[in-house]
Design a protein around this motif. Structure first.
Motif, PDB file in Angstrom:
ATOM      1  N   SER A 139       0.838  -1.198   0.000  1.00 41.13           N
ATOM      2  CA  SER A 139       0.000   0.000   0.000  1.00 41.13           C
ATOM      3  C   SER A 139       0.871   1.245   0.000  1.00 41.13           C
ATOM      4  CB  SER A 139      -0.931   0.009   1.213  1.00 41.13           C
ATOM      5  OG  SER A 139      -2.057  -0.799   1.013  1.00 41.13           O
ATOM      6  N   THR A 140       0.400   2.283  -0.686  1.00 45.65           N
ATOM      7  CA  THR A 140       1.229   3.471  -0.911  1.00 45.65           C
ATOM      8  C   THR A 140       0.668   4.748  -0.278  1.00 45.65           C
ATOM      9  OG1 THR A 140       0.115   3.922  -3.014  1.00 45.65           O
ATOM     10  CG2 THR A 140       2.077   2.522  -3.088  1.00 45.65           C
ATOM     11  N   GLY A 141      -0.327   4.623   0.592  1.00 44.87           N
ATOM     12  CA  GLY A 141      -0.896   5.813   1.214  1.00 44.87           C
ATOM     13  C   GLY A 141       0.161   6.644   1.917  1.00 44.87           C
ATOM     14  N   MET A 142       0.086   7.937   1.771  1.00 42.69           N
ATOM     15  CA  MET A 142       0.994   8.934   2.368  1.00 42.69           C
ATOM     16  C   MET A 142       2.341   9.026   1.651  1.00 42.69           C
ATOM     17  SD  MET A 142       0.313   8.643   6.477  1.00 42.69           S
ATOM     18  CE  MET A 142       0.734   6.917   6.626  1.00 42.69           C
ATOM     19  N   ALA A 143       2.642   8.107   0.743  1.00 47.32           N
ATOM     20  CA  ALA A 143       3.969   8.102   0.118  1.00 47.32           C
ATOM     21  C   ALA A 143       4.018   9.012  -1.103  1.00 47.32           C
ATOM     22  CB  ALA A 143       4.336   6.682  -0.303  1.00 47.32           C
ATOM     23  N   ASN A 144       5.221   9.528  -1.374  1.00 51.39           N
ATOM     24  CA  ASN A 144       5.442  10.188  -2.665  1.00 51.39           C
ATOM     25  C   ASN A 144       6.109   9.185  -3.602  1.00 51.39           C
ATOM     26  OD1 ASN A 144       8.271  10.221  -2.104  1.00 51.39           O
ATOM     27  ND2 ASN A 144       8.026  12.144  -0.965  1.00 51.39           N
ATOM     28  N   ILE A 145       6.255   9.560  -4.868  1.00 48.82           N
ATOM     29  CA  ILE A 145       6.791   8.630  -5.861  1.00 48.82           C
ATOM     30  C   ILE A 145       8.198   8.174  -5.497  1.00 48.82           C
ATOM     31  CG2 ILE A 145       7.643   8.486  -8.237  1.00 48.82           C
ATOM     32  CD1 ILE A 145       4.736   7.929  -8.094  1.00 48.82           C
ATOM     33  N   ALA A 146       9.018   9.084  -4.959  1.00 49.11           N
ATOM     34  CA  ALA A 146      10.393   8.717  -4.590  1.00 49.11           C
ATOM     35  C   ALA A 146      10.396   7.623  -3.528  1.00 49.11           C
ATOM     36  CB  ALA A 146      11.147   9.952  -4.085  1.00 49.11           C
ATOM     37  N   GLU A 147       9.475   7.711  -2.567  1.00 47.41           N
ATOM     38  CA  GLU A 147       9.404   6.693  -1.514  1.00 47.41           C
ATOM     39  C   GLU A 147       8.903   5.357  -2.063  1.00 47.41           C
ATOM     40  OE1 GLU A 147       8.595   9.496   2.406  1.00 47.41           O
ATOM     41  OE2 GLU A 147       6.940   9.098   1.009  1.00 47.41           O
ATOM     42  N   VAL A 148       7.960   5.410  -3.004  1.00 48.91           N
ATOM     43  CA  VAL A 148       7.500   4.166  -3.633  1.00 48.91           C
ATOM     44  C   VAL A 148       8.645   3.524  -4.416  1.00 48.91           C
ATOM     45  CG1 VAL A 148       5.836   3.101  -5.203  1.00 48.91           C
ATOM     46  CG2 VAL A 148       5.125   5.026  -3.784  1.00 48.91           C
ATOM     47  N   LYS A 149       9.412   4.337  -5.119  1.00 52.14           N
ATOM     48  CA  LYS A 149      10.567   3.821  -5.874  1.00 52.14           C
ATOM     49  C   LYS A 149      11.566   3.146  -4.944  1.00 52.14           C
ATOM     50  CE  LYS A 149      10.464   6.881  -9.908  1.00 52.14           C
ATOM     51  NZ  LYS A 149      11.116   8.017 -10.613  1.00 52.14           N
ATOM     52  N   GLU A 150      11.801   3.754  -3.785  1.00 54.93           N
ATOM     53  CA  GLU A 150      12.753   3.179  -2.827  1.00 54.93           C
ATOM     54  C   GLU A 150      12.240   1.829  -2.308  1.00 54.93           C
ATOM     55  OE1 GLU A 150      15.556   4.763   0.847  1.00 54.93           O
ATOM     56  OE2 GLU A 150      13.621   5.727   0.502  1.00 54.93           O
ATOM     57  N   ALA A 151      10.931   1.754  -2.056  1.00 52.85           N
ATOM     58  CA  ALA A 151      10.340   0.499  -1.582  1.00 52.85           C
ATOM     59  C   ALA A 151      10.445  -0.584  -2.646  1.00 52.85           C
ATOM     60  CB  ALA A 151       8.881   0.733  -1.197  1.00 52.85           C
ATOM     61  N   VAL A 152      10.125  -0.239  -3.878  1.00 51.73           N
ATOM     62  CA  VAL A 152      10.218  -1.198  -4.990  1.00 51.73           C
ATOM     63  C   VAL A 152      11.661  -1.680  -5.151  1.00 51.73           C
ATOM     64  CG1 VAL A 152      10.049  -1.433  -7.504  1.00 51.73           C
ATOM     65  CG2 VAL A 152       8.176  -0.387  -6.216  1.00 51.73           C
ATOM     66  N   SER A 153      12.598  -0.753  -5.067  1.00 44.52           N
ATOM     67  CA  SER A 153      14.016  -1.119  -5.202  1.00 44.52           C
ATOM     68  C   SER A 153      14.448  -2.067  -4.082  1.00 44.52           C
ATOM     69  CB  SER A 153      14.890   0.138  -5.174  1.00 44.52           C
ATOM     70  OG  SER A 153      14.653   0.940  -6.307  1.00 44.52           O
ATOM     71  N   ALA A 154      13.950  -1.820  -2.864  1.00 42.20           N
ATOM     72  CA  ALA A 154      14.299  -2.686  -1.734  1.00 42.20           C
ATOM     73  C   ALA A 154      13.806  -4.108  -1.971  1.00 42.20           C
ATOM     74  CB  ALA A 154      13.702  -2.122  -0.445  1.00 42.20           C
TER      75      ALA A 154
END
Length: 237
Positions: A139-154
């Protein structure tokens, strides 16, 4: 291709419906089982709970601690609930809020891990869950695109590319006009993964529109009775 158990998650498949039991069991194994059987009767593909201990989420001094403690589901019950869901013909899922919870759910062979929006930036948790090799619903609530990218990369860093991103609005409930469903298109175009909508609202309308816009998964809170005591019942279907 991403599969949750035997169900393919893509544009050609029916929308995968997760009935979010969450904490609406009020700490009761009996109510939890009733939520599972009712989710099956309603036609959901999966029923999902939350695996946590109050100590994972709050200090004992916090005003939230007692609320969380009352809503804990004893870890010893999760295998029993998973078996019960299997006997009813519905998939059992749960959101882990700690590394220990990930290990417990992996031991009882959940088909996927759902990561709550509040843990999108908890990269250690993401990696620990992703290492199990199961689909990751994030889930991506509260996140910006940069934070989603970091999560995907992890997640990808531990050789797991089975990622599904769920747009969500971290309001309980949120006004329908703030659903921002165009975020589904943004997530799909930016990351090239299946997308879905985790619905914290108190109307079915937004989820219906999300499906019309191509959501591959809908996660929706539900309860046995909206008047039951507890923080999520009022926002649940």
């Amino acid at each position: 291709m991403i599969k949750i158990s035997n169900r393919s998650i893509n544009e050609k498949s029916p929308c995968f419906i997760i009935a979010e039991a969450g904490i609406n069991h009020n700490g009761s194994l009996r109510i939890a089982k009733k939520l599972i059987s009712d989710a099956k009767k309603c036609g959901a593909d999966a029923v999902k709970f939350q695996t946590f201990k109050a100590d994972d989420l709050s200090t004992k001094e916090s005003s939230y601690y007692k609320i969380l403690k009352d809503l804990e589901l004893d870890y010893k019950y999760f295998e029993e609930l998973s078996d019960y869901a299997k006997s009813k013909g519905i998939l059992f899922l749960s959101t882990p809020f700690s590394l220990e919870a990930v290990d417990l759910l992996n031991k009882i062979k959940v088909s996927a891990f759902k990561i709550a929006a509040g843990d999108l930036t908890h990269l250690q948790l993401l990696k620990h869950a992703a290492k199990k090799g199961k689909p990751m619903l994030v889930s991506t609530g509260m996140a910006n695109i940069a934070e989603v990218k970091e999560a995907v990369s992890a997640i990808k860093s531990v050789k797991n590319n089975k990622i599904i991103l769920l747009h969500s609005v971290s309001g309980y409930p949120y006004p329908p006009l703030e659903a921002n469903l165009l975020a589904l298109d943004t997530l799909r175009k930016t990351f090239k993964y299946p997308v879905g909508f985790s619905d914290n609202g108190n109307t079915p309308l937004v989820s219906l529109v999300a499906v019309a816009m191509g959501a591959n998964i809908i996660e929706k809170h539900f309860t046995l009775n909206k008047k039951m005591k507890g923080p999520d019942h009022k926002i649940s279907s």
